[in-house]
Design an enzyme around this catalytic site. Structure first.
Site, PDB file in Angstrom:
ATOM      1  NE  ARG A 172       1.912  -8.598  10.347  1.00  0.00           N
ATOM      2  CZ  ARG A 172       2.956  -8.417  11.501  1.00  0.00           C
ATOM      3  NH1 ARG A 172       2.366  -8.724  12.455  1.00  0.00           N
ATOM      4  NH2 ARG A 172       4.204  -9.171  11.054  1.00  0.00           N
ATOM      5  CB  SER A 220       3.162 -10.771   3.777  1.00  0.00           C
ATOM      6  OG  SER A 220       5.027 -10.979   3.450  1.00  0.00           O
ATOM      7  CD  GLU A 290       0.796 -10.107   6.442  1.00  0.00           C
ATOM      8  OE1 GLU A 290       1.024 -11.085   6.678  1.00  0.00           O
ATOM      9  OE2 GLU A 290       0.893  -9.188   6.756  1.00  0.00           O
TER      10      GLU A 290
HETATM   11  C1  LIG Z   1       5.661  -3.481   0.015  1.00  0.00           C
HETATM   12  C2  LIG Z   1       5.033  -3.838   1.170  1.00  0.00           C
HETATM   13  C3  LIG Z   1       5.714  -4.770   2.089  1.00  0.00           C
HETATM   14  C4  LIG Z   1       4.642  -4.871   3.384  1.00  0.00           C
HETATM   15  N1  LIG Z   1       5.518  -5.515   5.036  1.00  0.00           N
HETATM   16  C5  LIG Z   1       4.585  -5.414   5.337  1.00  0.00           C
HETATM   17  C6  LIG Z   1       5.469  -5.872   6.854  1.00  0.00           C
HETATM   18  O1  LIG Z   1       6.422  -5.814   7.031  1.00  0.00           O
HETATM   19  N2  LIG Z   1       4.664  -5.631   8.125  1.00  0.00           N
HETATM   20  C7  LIG Z   1       3.442  -5.743   8.228  1.00  0.00           C
HETATM   21  O2  LIG Z   1       2.750  -6.178   8.950  1.00  0.00           O
HETATM   22  N3  LIG Z   1       2.690  -4.873   6.819  1.00  0.00           N
HETATM   23  C8  LIG Z   1       3.491  -5.408   5.583  1.00  0.00           C
HETATM   24  N4  LIG Z   1       2.349  -4.601   4.596  1.00  0.00           N
HETATM   25  C9  LIG Z   1       1.347  -4.608   3.915  1.00  0.00           C
HETATM   26  C10 LIG Z   1       0.543  -3.381   4.665  1.00  0.00           C
HETATM   27  O3  LIG Z   1       1.467  -1.971   4.709  1.00  0.00           O
HETATM   28  C11 LIG Z   1       0.374  -3.242   6.264  1.00  0.00           C
HETATM   29  O4  LIG Z   1      -1.515  -4.377   6.567  1.00  0.00           O
HETATM   30  C12 LIG Z   1      -0.018  -1.655   6.830  1.00  0.00           C
HETATM   31  O5  LIG Z   1      -0.663  -2.229   7.850  1.00  0.00           O
HETATM   32  C13 LIG Z   1      -1.679  -1.477   5.859  1.00  0.00           C
HETATM   33  O6  LIG Z   1      -2.004  -0.217   5.786  1.00  0.00           O
HETATM   34  P1  LIG Z   1      -3.399   1.048   5.181  1.00  0.00           P
HETATM   35  O7  LIG Z   1      -3.136   1.815   5.305  1.00  0.00           O
HETATM   36  O8  LIG Z   1      -2.575   0.230   3.443  1.00  0.00           O
HETATM   37  O9  LIG Z   1      -4.258  -0.364   4.853  1.00  0.00           O
HETATM   38  P2  LIG Z   1      -5.192  -0.922   4.099  1.00  0.00           P
HETATM   39  O10 LIG Z   1      -4.480  -1.737   2.851  1.00  0.00           O
HETATM   40  O11 LIG Z   1      -5.825   0.823   3.104  1.00  0.00           O
HETATM   41  O12 LIG Z   1      -5.889  -1.362   4.415  1.00  0.00           O
HETATM   42  C14 LIG Z   1      -5.699  -2.782   5.716  1.00  0.00           C
HETATM   43  C15 LIG Z   1      -7.455  -3.097   6.370  1.00  0.00           C
HETATM   44  O13 LIG Z   1      -7.423  -1.938   7.368  1.00  0.00           O
HETATM   45  C16 LIG Z   1      -8.584  -1.270   7.839  1.00  0.00           C
HETATM   46  N5  LIG Z   1      -7.884  -0.080   7.860  1.00  0.00           N
HETATM   47  C17 LIG Z   1      -7.343   0.703   7.456  1.00  0.00           C
HETATM   48  N6  LIG Z   1      -7.498   2.040   8.072  1.00  0.00           N
HETATM   49  C18 LIG Z   1      -8.353   1.970   9.201  1.00  0.00           C
HETATM   50  C19 LIG Z   1      -8.719   2.760  10.639  1.00  0.00           C
HETATM   51  N7  LIG Z   1      -8.383   3.966  10.930  1.00  0.00           N
HETATM   52  N8  LIG Z   1      -9.292   2.341  10.959  1.00  0.00           N
HETATM   53  C20 LIG Z   1     -10.079   1.287  11.670  1.00  0.00           C
HETATM   54  N9  LIG Z   1      -9.793   0.432  10.034  1.00  0.00           N
HETATM   55  C21 LIG Z   1      -8.430   0.972   9.148  1.00  0.00           C
HETATM   56  C22 LIG Z   1      -9.316  -1.737   6.395  1.00  0.00           C
HETATM   57  O14 LIG Z   1     -10.720  -1.354   6.460  1.00  0.00           O
HETATM   58  C23 LIG Z   1      -8.623  -2.964   5.885  1.00  0.00           C
HETATM   59  O15 LIG Z   1      -8.987  -4.211   5.997  1.00  0.00           O
HETATM   60  C24 LIG Z   1       3.789  -4.288   3.366  1.00  0.00           C
HETATM   61  C25 LIG Z   1       2.819  -4.208   2.182  1.00  0.00           C
HETATM   62  C26 LIG Z   1       3.881  -4.015   1.447  1.00  0.00           C
HETATM   63  C27 LIG Z   1       2.938  -2.672  -0.367  1.00  0.00           C
END
Ligand SMILES: Cc1cc2nc3c(=O)[nH]c(=O)nc-3n(C[C@H](O)[C@H](O)[C@H](O)COP(=O)(O)OP(=O)(O)OC[C@H]3O[C@@H](n4cnc5c(N)ncnc54)[C@H](O)[C@@H]3O)c2cc1C
Length: 299
Positions: A172, A220, A290
């Site tokens: 992560r 998480s 995380e």
């Molecule tokens: C119900 C639920 C279940 C989940 N289960 C998991 C799981 O099983 N495993 C897991 O790993 N995560 C899980 N997550 C967390 C989350 O979905 C992940 O971390 C996901 O990768 C975040 O993506 P996002 O597009 O929402 O990013 P955001 O939340 O919008 O951003 C997260 C980070 O990524 C950066 N970012 C986003 N896009 C870019 C880009 N294009 N270039 C550079 N940086 C960028 C942002 O600046 C920020 O620092 C879960 C979340 C929820 C709500």
């Protein structure tokens, strides 16, 4: 807060003081000074080229791993998920996916193409860009295990092609060239590891049974410490159901904090800190976030 740009004329949309509670899965958080939705990569590129060097830039996916403090985000939040949704199979086992594509769509299409292991992406409710930034993973799979190369854009609007060796990737956590953001990734899958819709459905059913999926959360909150599970430690510390304001430690999955009742970002952050401190006192383990916590505390 005052973002400055030599020329903020764009083809896309600029929203001022945009509440980030509309753009985070926690449904909480203060405003973005400027929320930019580009119309094309060229639009994005010229916007970045014209932005003053000192204006902070924050890249947003869909906010599924994000706590924006109530004081909001100064500068510009870039939301490029509308324009970066491409997905194509470029070779037998190579797939090009835009950073704005939902991971669930990547998983489903790869299953149709009979390319595995890709079904783990279906459990991640974020974008490909967010998954690249977080090295998101589930069910034993991790994003960067599959990355062949990425395309990025820097704050001058220049586009680069980069390979995994240019990044430090861990659980992560991903560090790479500063002030660069992901536009797309080339993933290498394996046609011999045929995934199935059945496996995917079972995985999603398991999640539904063990996670509070209908309620606002960010998944998480803490990374798992080596050899243990944050959820186990939090539950053993008696914190399930603990509340601060409208934020609550889920009774279904102790590593989830839910927005039970109009929680502010401050409620959520205080609860995160309370959980962290209590687990350290009870178990002597220092949990690491995380979730990404960004922005300013309310003045
Ligand atoms: C119900 C639920 C279940 C989940 N289960 C998991 C799981 O099983 N495993 C897991 O790993 N995560 C899980 N997550 C967390 C989350 O979905 C992940 O971390 C996901 O990768 C975040 O993506 P996002 O597009 O929402 O990013 P955001 O939340 O919008 O951003 C997260 C980070 O990524 C950066 N970012 C986003 N896009 C870019 C880009 N294009 N270039 C550079 N940086 C960028 C942002 O600046 C920020 O620092 C879960 C979340 C929820 C709500």
């Amino acid at each position: 807060m005052m973002a400055a740009a030599r020329d903020l004329s764009v083809h896309g949309e600029l929203r001022y003081n945009e509440p980030m509670s509309r753009h985070t899965s926690w449904r909480a958080g203060g405003p973005a000074e400027i929320f930019f939705i580009p119309e094309s990569v060229d639009d994005l590129s010229s916007f970045l080229a014209n932005l003053d060097r000192e204006t902070p830039i924050f890249w947003h996916g869909v906010g599924s791993n994000l706590l924006v403090r109530d004081g909001g985000l100064p500068g510009v939040v870039v939301s490029a998920t509308k324009i970066l949704r491409h997905l194509e199979r470029v070779d037998t086992n190579l797939v090009r996916a835009g950073a704005g594509l939902p991971c669930t769509q990547l998983a489903r299409q790869c299953i149709r193409w009979e390319l595995g292991p890709s079904e783990f992406f279906a459990g991640i409710p974020g974008t490909v860009g967010g998954a690249l930034a977080m090295n998101a993973g589930a069910h034993g799979g991790e994003t960067w295990e599959r990355v062949e190369s990425v395309q990025t854009i820097d704050r001058s609007g220049n586009v680069h092609r980069r390979v995994p060796d240019e990044y430090k990737v861990a659980y992560r956590s991903v560090t790479g060239p500063v002030n660069e953001w992901f536009l797309e990734a080339m993933f290498r899958f394996d046609p011999d590891v045929t995934p199935s819709m059945e496996t995917l459905k079972e995985m999603l059913e398991r999640r539904k049974a063990t996670q509070p999926l209908g309620l606002p959360s960010c998944g998480s909150v803490f990374r798992n410490p080596p050899g243990d599970f944050s959820a186990r430690l939090i539950e053993a510390a008696g914190l399930k159901g603990h509340r601060i304001g409208g934020a609550e430690v889920s009774t279904k999955h102790a590593n989830f904090i839910i927005n039970r009742d109009a929680a502010s970002a401050t409620d959520i952050e205080q609860l995160i800190e309370h959980v962290r401190q209590t687990v350290e006192e009870e178990h002597g383990v220092e949990l690491k976030h995380e979730v990404r916590i960004v922005g300013e505390v309310t003045a």
